[in-house]
Scaffold this motif. Structure first.
Motif, mmCIF file in Angstrom:
data_model
loop_
_atom_site.group_PDB
_atom_site.id
_atom_site.type_symbol
_atom_site.label_atom_id
_atom_site.label_comp_id
_atom_site.label_asym_id
_atom_site.label_seq_id
_atom_site.Cartn_x
_atom_site.Cartn_y
_atom_site.Cartn_z
ATOM 1 N N MET A 196 -1.081 23.369 -47.312
ATOM 2 C CA MET A 196 -2.014 22.278 -46.813
ATOM 3 C C MET A 196 -3.103 22.886 -46.103
ATOM 4 S SD MET A 196 -0.952 18.767 -45.010
ATOM 5 C CE MET A 196 -1.076 19.207 -43.111
ATOM 6 N N THR A 197 -4.191 22.408 -46.509
ATOM 7 C CA THR A 197 -5.573 22.878 -45.916
ATOM 8 C C THR A 197 -6.041 22.140 -44.914
ATOM 9 O OG1 THR A 197 -6.731 21.944 -47.680
ATOM 10 C CG2 THR A 197 -6.072 24.106 -48.057
ATOM 11 N N ASP A 198 -6.718 22.600 -43.875
ATOM 12 C CA ASP A 198 -7.095 21.890 -42.853
ATOM 13 C C ASP A 198 -8.835 22.053 -42.935
ATOM 14 O OD1 ASP A 198 -7.929 20.920 -40.516
ATOM 15 O OD2 ASP A 198 -6.626 22.240 -39.129
ATOM 16 N N ARG A 199 -9.146 21.062 -43.471
ATOM 17 C CA ARG A 199 -10.677 20.575 -43.773
ATOM 18 C C ARG A 199 -11.396 20.125 -42.684
ATOM 19 N NH1 ARG A 199 -11.747 23.672 -47.827
ATOM 20 N NH2 ARG A 199 -13.299 22.343 -48.526
ATOM 21 N N ARG A 200 -11.047 20.251 -41.237
ATOM 22 C CA ARG A 200 -11.776 19.776 -40.348
ATOM 23 C C ARG A 200 -12.843 20.757 -39.902
ATOM 24 N NH1 ARG A 200 -7.935 19.659 -35.431
ATOM 25 N NH2 ARG A 200 -6.913 21.310 -36.917
ATOM 26 N N LEU A 201 -13.977 20.249 -39.809
ATOM 27 C CA LEU A 201 -15.280 21.105 -39.541
ATOM 28 C C LEU A 201 -15.189 21.494 -37.827
ATOM 29 C CD1 LEU A 201 -17.837 19.444 -41.691
ATOM 30 C CD2 LEU A 201 -16.922 21.958 -41.942
ATOM 31 N N TRP A 202 -15.265 22.645 -37.565
ATOM 32 C CA TRP A 202 -15.469 23.021 -36.222
ATOM 33 C C TRP A 202 -16.735 23.518 -35.860
ATOM 34 C CZ3 TRP A 202 -10.614 26.588 -34.905
ATOM 35 C CH2 TRP A 202 -9.199 25.567 -35.099
ATOM 36 N N SER A 203 -17.345 23.303 -34.796
ATOM 37 C CA SER A 203 -18.737 23.649 -34.243
ATOM 38 C C SER A 203 -18.286 25.026 -33.177
ATOM 39 C CB SER A 203 -19.285 22.575 -33.264
ATOM 40 O OG SER A 203 -18.747 22.357 -32.040
ATOM 41 N N TYR A 204 -19.299 25.499 -32.787
ATOM 42 C CA TYR A 204 -18.961 26.618 -31.651
ATOM 43 C C TYR A 204 -18.260 26.177 -30.551
ATOM 44 C CZ TYR A 204 -23.522 28.780 -33.445
ATOM 45 O OH TYR A 204 -24.378 29.360 -34.269
ATOM 46 N N LYS A 205 -18.363 24.907 -30.179
ATOM 47 C CA LYS A 205 -17.339 24.510 -29.015
ATOM 48 C C LYS A 205 -15.817 24.756 -29.701
ATOM 49 C CE LYS A 205 -16.502 20.371 -26.023
ATOM 50 N NZ LYS A 205 -16.862 19.174 -25.772
ATOM 51 N N GLU A 206 -15.351 24.031 -30.607
ATOM 52 C CA GLU A 206 -13.958 24.235 -31.170
ATOM 53 C C GLU A 206 -13.652 25.600 -31.369
ATOM 54 O OE1 GLU A 206 -15.438 20.204 -31.570
ATOM 55 O OE2 GLU A 206 -16.262 22.046 -32.555
ATOM 56 N N ILE A 207 -14.682 26.362 -31.831
ATOM 57 C CA ILE A 207 -14.196 27.905 -32.111
ATOM 58 C C ILE A 207 -14.197 28.734 -30.625
ATOM 59 C CG2 ILE A 207 -14.847 29.979 -33.161
ATOM 60 C CD1 ILE A 207 -16.772 28.605 -35.079
ATOM 61 N N ALA A 208 -14.654 28.202 -30.149
ATOM 62 C CA ALA A 208 -14.789 28.998 -28.541
ATOM 63 C C ALA A 208 -13.330 28.648 -27.996
ATOM 64 C CB ALA A 208 -15.804 28.644 -27.972
ATOM 65 N N ALA A 209 -13.089 27.345 -28.055
ATOM 66 C CA ALA A 209 -11.717 26.987 -27.430
ATOM 67 C C ALA A 209 -10.556 27.409 -28.018
ATOM 68 C CB ALA A 209 -11.659 25.419 -27.640
ATOM 69 N N HIS A 210 -10.625 27.574 -29.415
ATOM 70 C CA HIS A 210 -9.506 28.526 -30.234
ATOM 71 C C HIS A 210 -9.496 29.588 -29.898
ATOM 72 C CE1 HIS A 210 -6.839 28.764 -33.466
ATOM 73 N NE2 HIS A 210 -7.306 29.694 -34.245
ATOM 74 N N ILE A 211 -10.456 30.438 -29.607
ATOM 75 C CA ILE A 211 -10.212 31.926 -29.301
ATOM 76 C C ILE A 211 -10.316 32.325 -27.776
ATOM 77 C CG2 ILE A 211 -10.805 32.560 -31.541
ATOM 78 C CD1 ILE A 211 -13.731 33.451 -30.625
ATOM 79 N N LYS A 212 -10.428 31.071 -27.093
ATOM 80 C CA LYS A 212 -10.572 31.164 -25.605
ATOM 81 C C LYS A 212 -11.632 31.956 -24.911
ATOM 82 C CE LYS A 212 -5.567 30.345 -25.103
ATOM 83 N NZ LYS A 212 -5.302 30.161 -26.641
ATOM 84 N N VAL A 213 -12.974 31.639 -25.378
ATOM 85 C CA VAL A 213 -14.300 32.508 -24.916
ATOM 86 C C VAL A 213 -15.092 31.146 -24.760
ATOM 87 C CG1 VAL A 213 -13.794 34.569 -26.057
ATOM 88 C CG2 VAL A 213 -15.257 32.820 -27.323
ATOM 89 N N GLN A 214 -16.248 31.529 -24.169
ATOM 90 C CA GLN A 214 -17.178 30.625 -24.079
ATOM 91 C C GLN A 214 -18.160 30.515 -25.387
ATOM 92 O OE1 GLN A 214 -18.004 28.907 -21.058
ATOM 93 N NE2 GLN A 214 -16.059 29.685 -20.663
ATOM 94 N N PRO A 215 -18.743 29.235 -25.547
ATOM 95 C CA PRO A 215 -19.479 28.755 -26.796
ATOM 96 C C PRO A 215 -20.563 29.865 -26.979
ATOM 97 C CG PRO A 215 -19.021 26.671 -25.851
ATOM 98 C CD PRO A 215 -18.634 27.992 -24.766
ATOM 99 N N ASP A 216 -21.283 30.231 -25.928
ATOM 100 C CA ASP A 216 -22.345 31.282 -25.987
ATOM 101 C C ASP A 216 -21.982 32.540 -26.555
ATOM 102 O OD1 ASP A 216 -24.311 29.539 -25.133
ATOM 103 O OD2 ASP A 216 -24.162 30.317 -23.047
#
Length: 66
Positions: free
Chosen positions: A1-21
């Protein structure tokens, strides 16, 4: 099953536990994969794209994917 949700900088940052910048800096330095979608000039990545990138990052060998 593929996850087709689109992530912005904010979601990527939360996933890898860093700041969006930090994620913006990764893109600026060519460390992020190219965006899967651009809307009004804002880049977005599919969640699966981000997870694959995280798994392939150097230093990630000791971590386990959720």
């Amino acid at each position: 099953m593929t996850d087709r949700r689109l992530w912005s900088y904010k979601e990527i940052a939360a996933h890898i536990k860093v700041q969006p910048d930090t994620v913006r800096s990764y893109r600026k330095h060519g460390l992020l994969p190219p965006p899967d979608h651009v809307e009004s000039g804002k880049p977005y990545w599919y969640a699966d794209t981000v997870r694959a990138w995280v798994a392939a990052r150097p230093g990630n060998r000791a971590r386990r994917a959720d």
